[in-house]
Design a protein around this motif. Structure first.
Motif, PDB file in Angstrom:
ATOM      1  N   LYS A 182      -4.689 -11.396  -0.728  1.00 14.27           N
ATOM      2  CA  LYS A 182      -4.744 -12.008   0.604  1.00 14.27           C
ATOM      3  C   LYS A 182      -4.665 -10.934   1.685  1.00 14.27           C
ATOM      4  O   LYS A 182      -5.382 -10.986   2.695  1.00 14.27           O
ATOM      5  N   ARG A 183      -3.777  -9.987   1.486  1.00 11.98           N
ATOM      6  CA  ARG A 183      -3.544  -8.952   2.500  1.00 11.98           C
ATOM      7  C   ARG A 183      -4.729  -8.006   2.636  1.00 11.98           C
ATOM      8  O   ARG A 183      -5.056  -7.544   3.744  1.00 11.98           O
ATOM      9  N   ASN A 184      -5.405  -7.701   1.537  1.00  7.35           N
ATOM     10  CA  ASN A 184      -6.500  -6.723   1.567  1.00  7.35           C
ATOM     11  C   ASN A 184      -7.893  -7.341   1.563  1.00  7.35           C
ATOM     12  O   ASN A 184      -8.863  -6.674   1.921  1.00  7.35           O
ATOM     13  N   GLY A 185      -7.983  -8.611   1.160  1.00  3.01           N
ATOM     14  CA  GLY A 185      -9.297  -9.213   0.972  1.00  3.01           C
ATOM     15  C   GLY A 185      -9.803  -8.898  -0.426  1.00  3.01           C
ATOM     16  O   GLY A 185      -9.503  -7.827  -0.979  1.00  3.01           O
ATOM     17  N   ILE A 186     -10.585  -9.792  -0.999  1.00  5.86           N
ATOM     18  CA  ILE A 186     -11.002  -9.646  -2.395  1.00  5.86           C
ATOM     19  C   ILE A 186     -11.855  -8.390  -2.604  1.00  5.86           C
ATOM     20  O   ILE A 186     -11.635  -7.617  -3.545  1.00  5.86           O
ATOM     21  N   LYS A 187     -12.823  -8.146  -1.715  1.00  3.60           N
ATOM     22  CA  LYS A 187     -13.730  -7.007  -1.895  1.00  3.60           C
ATOM     23  C   LYS A 187     -12.981  -5.686  -1.863  1.00  3.60           C
ATOM     24  O   LYS A 187     -13.150  -4.825  -2.753  1.00  3.60           O
ATOM     25  N   LEU A 188     -12.125  -5.500  -0.840  1.00  2.27           N
ATOM     26  CA  LEU A 188     -11.370  -4.252  -0.720  1.00  2.27           C
ATOM     27  C   LEU A 188     -10.384  -4.118  -1.879  1.00  2.27           C
ATOM     28  O   LEU A 188     -10.226  -3.028  -2.448  1.00  2.27           O
ATOM     29  N   ALA A 189      -9.715  -5.210  -2.233  1.00  4.36           N
ATOM     30  CA  ALA A 189      -8.726  -5.169  -3.314  1.00  4.36           C
ATOM     31  C   ALA A 189      -9.366  -4.742  -4.628  1.00  4.36           C
ATOM     32  O   ALA A 189      -8.822  -3.899  -5.354  1.00  4.36           O
ATOM     33  N   THR A 194     -12.178  -3.026  -5.011  1.00  6.28           N
ATOM     34  CA  THR A 194     -12.615  -1.628  -4.892  1.00  6.28           C
ATOM     35  C   THR A 194     -11.440  -0.683  -5.078  1.00  6.28           C
ATOM     36  O   THR A 194     -11.560   0.356  -5.741  1.00  6.28           O
ATOM     37  N   ILE A 195     -10.293  -1.035  -4.500  1.00  3.60           N
ATOM     38  CA  ILE A 195      -9.080  -0.231  -4.666  1.00  3.60           C
ATOM     39  C   ILE A 195      -8.694  -0.138  -6.141  1.00  3.60           C
ATOM     40  O   ILE A 195      -8.404   0.939  -6.661  1.00  3.60           O
ATOM     41  N   LEU A 196      -8.708  -1.275  -6.828  1.00  2.21           N
ATOM     42  CA  LEU A 196      -8.323  -1.299  -8.239  1.00  2.21           C
ATOM     43  C   LEU A 196      -9.301  -0.499  -9.105  1.00  2.21           C
ATOM     44  O   LEU A 196      -8.892   0.186 -10.050  1.00  2.21           O
ATOM     45  N   LEU A 197     -10.581  -0.558  -8.764  1.00  2.00           N
ATOM     46  CA  LEU A 197     -11.579   0.212  -9.518  1.00  2.00           C
ATOM     47  C   LEU A 197     -11.400   1.711  -9.282  1.00  2.00           C
ATOM     48  O   LEU A 197     -11.536   2.524 -10.209  1.00  2.00           O
ATOM     49  N   PHE A 198     -11.080   2.085  -8.050  1.00  2.00           N
ATOM     50  CA  PHE A 198     -10.799   3.486  -7.754  1.00  2.00           C
ATOM     51  C   PHE A 198      -9.598   3.982  -8.555  1.00  2.00           C
ATOM     52  O   PHE A 198      -9.613   5.078  -9.135  1.00  2.00           O
ATOM     53  N   GLU A 257      -2.424   3.700   6.775  1.00  2.00           N
ATOM     54  CA  GLU A 257      -1.503   4.797   7.068  1.00  2.00           C
ATOM     55  C   GLU A 257      -1.069   4.765   8.527  1.00  2.00           C
ATOM     56  O   GLU A 257       0.104   4.967   8.846  1.00  2.00           O
ATOM     57  N   THR A 258      -2.012   4.488   9.415  1.00  2.00           N
ATOM     58  CA  THR A 258      -1.716   4.453  10.842  1.00  2.00           C
ATOM     59  C   THR A 258      -0.751   3.328  11.174  1.00  2.00           C
ATOM     60  O   THR A 258       0.202   3.491  11.942  1.00  2.00           O
ATOM     61  N   LYS A 259      -0.950   2.160  10.564  1.00  2.00           N
ATOM     62  CA  LYS A 259      -0.073   1.016  10.799  1.00  2.00           C
ATOM     63  C   LYS A 259       1.340   1.272  10.294  1.00  2.00           C
ATOM     64  O   LYS A 259       2.323   0.819  10.887  1.00  2.00           O
ATOM     65  N   ALA A 260       1.441   2.003   9.170  1.00  2.00           N
ATOM     66  CA  ALA A 260       2.750   2.242   8.563  1.00  2.00           C
ATOM     67  C   ALA A 260       3.546   3.327   9.276  1.00  2.00           C
ATOM     68  O   ALA A 260       4.755   3.431   9.106  1.00  2.00           O
ATOM     69  N   SER A 261       2.858   4.150  10.051  1.00  2.00           N
ATOM     70  CA  SER A 261       3.549   5.273  10.697  1.00  2.00           C
ATOM     71  C   SER A 261       4.218   4.861  11.999  1.00  2.00           C
ATOM     72  O   SER A 261       3.993   3.798  12.512  1.00  2.00           O
ATOM     73  N   ARG A 316     -15.956   4.835   0.043  1.00  2.00           N
ATOM     74  CA  ARG A 316     -16.200   3.455   0.489  1.00  2.00           C
ATOM     75  C   ARG A 316     -14.977   2.836   1.170  1.00  2.00           C
ATOM     76  O   ARG A 316     -15.116   1.966   2.032  1.00  2.00           O
ATOM     77  N   ILE A 317     -13.773   3.256   0.781  1.00  2.00           N
ATOM     78  CA  ILE A 317     -12.557   2.605   1.300  1.00  2.00           C
ATOM     79  C   ILE A 317     -11.736   3.510   2.222  1.00  2.00           C
ATOM     80  O   ILE A 317     -10.644   3.132   2.651  1.00  2.00           O
ATOM     81  N   LYS A 318     -12.264   4.691   2.555  1.00  2.00           N
ATOM     82  CA  LYS A 318     -11.464   5.663   3.301  1.00  2.00           C
ATOM     83  C   LYS A 318     -11.007   5.129   4.656  1.00  2.00           C
ATOM     84  O   LYS A 318      -9.870   5.396   5.094  1.00  2.00           O
ATOM     85  N   ALA A 319     -11.863   4.373   5.336  1.00  2.00           N
ATOM     86  CA  ALA A 319     -11.509   3.869   6.674  1.00  2.00           C
ATOM     87  C   ALA A 319     -10.341   2.891   6.594  1.00  2.00           C
ATOM     88  O   ALA A 319      -9.394   2.955   7.395  1.00  2.00           O
ATOM     89  N   GLN A 320     -10.383   1.979   5.616  1.00  2.00           N
ATOM     90  CA  GLN A 320      -9.311   0.993   5.460  1.00  2.00           C
ATOM     91  C   GLN A 320      -7.992   1.646   5.080  1.00  2.00           C
ATOM     92  O   GLN A 320      -6.928   1.252   5.583  1.00  2.00           O
ATOM     93  N   VAL A 321      -8.040   2.659   4.206  1.00  2.00           N
ATOM     94  CA  VAL A 321      -6.806   3.322   3.787  1.00  2.00           C
ATOM     95  C   VAL A 321      -6.201   4.102   4.955  1.00  2.00           C
ATOM     96  O   VAL A 321      -4.985   4.073   5.178  1.00  2.00           O
TER      97      VAL A 321
END
Length: 453
Positions: free
Chosen positions: A255-262, A264-268, A449-453, A440-445
């Motif tokens: 839910k937090r990341n969306g299915i497509k991004l989630a 892609t993250i898991l495949l990476f 990081e920006t939100k967590a800082s 493919r996911i660099k912008a989201q990651v």
């Protein structure tokens, strides 16, 4: 110099020291059922393929996400009262690992392979469960407004893991070459080391957390929904507990990341350390085949890798905190894969000690940097409410290659007619899909990081 000293002073945080000590306990079981067991099997005359197949006992690390919700929710009798949720699970699992070591110490290898496999599975499942609790505790230590500590915690976890795996892991290999020592005797020493690693758990303190309150609130929401569907009383409460324990941790991640991004993250995560995992499974066999002794491996592979990894983990954690996790992953991924080519050179040259030392140093440096960036990446993606379940899911996916594909690493070498050079070149090329996915996911990651800082 003052600035650098100031940065490294951050590592004196008591929580980071705790992470280091727990990392030792996390790394040492990989010696018990990994390098030490591989060397024992090789000394007993087992083939490369047989040794590779037995590596399937590491399956627990690939599927521990299946029971990770239980580590988040179930309170162990007696132990929970005195130690808390995370530490009670850690101590319980460490006790099972020690029992497995005692079992190994009483085996005659050629005649008791079934007992060997069962004992190995016990250690594997106990260690994989221990890792769930250790990783969750590390994430719980640092709140969302301490995001700069995430790479530092990752570097301390990596340093601790390698201290357990390499520094302590050199002891069995050196002892096995000593006059009068049998592998059964060595495993008694291994069991004693495991008992010593249980002591820091009594010193560490668990952080305060609102995890139980959030989970209880979610249970009430689901219980109300289930009641409207006809489930009443204790049945609705039981079903709500199961939904929050088993379903909600993974649902929250998607839910937090969306299915497509989630996805892609898991495949990476699956592909990033695939080449390293396959190489690692055959490294001891390779060293022994080209002419190095157990003592050579223990001193030069384990000990040198240890201090190199500890040093560059600390440096890598500091640099990753400054430059960002994405840049850290790109640089580390390319360097980590490229270092495999040094082993291809070793396969051509033979047992050259200077080349061996150089290859071990470079490999240790790149592996350390890669692990720090990788652990930081996974930790950043976890919710504190479901830290055990979510980290276990992602870490398990990262271990799948080591278990399922790594189990066929010996078959791969055999299929190549023992051509280690081609084998190492193949492991080098395996980083390419991971780098493409990271792009493919660099912008989201970076945004996370920006939100967590």
């Amino acid at each position: 110099m003052i600035s650098i000293n100031g940065k490294f002073a951050n590592y004196m945080d008591k929580r980071l020291i705790s992470v280091f000590l727990l990392g030792m306990s996390s790394g040492f079981p990989w010696v018990i059922i990994g390098s030490a067991l591989s060397a024992w099997l090789k000394d007993e005359g087992f083939s490369r393929s047989e040794i590779g197949y037995l590596g399937a006992i590491f399956i627990a690390y690939s599927i521990n996400w299946l029971w990770s919700p239980l580590v988040d929710r179930i309170k162990l009798p007696v132990l929970h009262r005195f130690l808390g949720q995370r530490r009670s699970w850690i101590l319980f699992c460490q006790s099972l690992i020690a029992v497995g070591c005692i079992s190994f110490a009483n085996l005659t290898l050629q005649n008791q392979l079934v007992i060997l496999a069962v004992s190995g599975l016990l250690i594997s499942f106990a260690s994989a469960t221990q890792d769930i609790a250790i990783d969750a505790l590390r994430i719980d230590f640092f709140k969302h407004d301490e995001s700069e500590k995430i790479p530092l915690a990752a570097s301390m976890a990596t340093s601790g893991w390698w201290t357990g795996y390499a520094a302590l892991g050199s002891i069995p290999l050196i002892l096995s070459d000593a006059s009068g020592w049998q592998w059964q005797d060595v495993y008694w020493v291994i069991g004693a080391i495991m008992l010593c690693l249980m002591l820091p758990v009594l010193w560490i303190r668990e952080p305060n957390s609102n995890r139980e309150q959030v989970q209880s609130a979610l249970e009430k929401i689901y219980a109300e929904k289930l009641a409207k569907q006809g489930a009443k009383g204790s049945l609705s409460q039981l079903l709500a507990w199961l939904v929050v324990s088993v379903f909600e941790p993974f649902a929250e991640f998607f839910k937090r990341n969306g299915i497509k991004l989630a996805l892609t993250i898991l495949l990476f995560i699956f592909t990033f350390k695939l080449g390293e995992a396959i190489l690692g499974r055959m490294s001891i066999v390779f060293y022994k085949e080209i002419g190095f002794s157990n003592t050579d491996i223990g001193i030069y592979s384990k000990m040198i890798t240890w201090w190199v990894t500890v040093l560059f983990s600390l440096i890598g954690g500091w640099v990753t905190a400054k430059q960002g996790i994405v840049k850290g992953l790109v640089v580390a991924g390319i360097a980590m894969a490229s270092s495999n080519l040094l082993f291809a050179v070793m396969a051509q040259v033979g047992p050259n000690l200077n080349l061996f030392i150089f290859a071990v140093i470079v490999d240790g440096f790149t592996a350390a940097w890669g692990t720090v960036a990788f652990v930081s990446f996974i930790s950043l993606l976890c919710s504190h409410t479901f830290s055990a379940s979510q980290y276990a899911l992602m870490a398990s996916i990262g271990t799948v290659g080591r278990t399922f594909i790594g189990a066929y690493s010996g078959v791969m070498v055999d299929a190549l007619d023992g051509n280690w050079t081609i084998f190492f070149i193949i492991t080098t090329l395996m980083i390419i899909p991971a780098l493409f996915l990271l792009w493919r996911i660099k912008a989201q990651v970076s945004q996370l990081e920006t939100k967590a800082s």
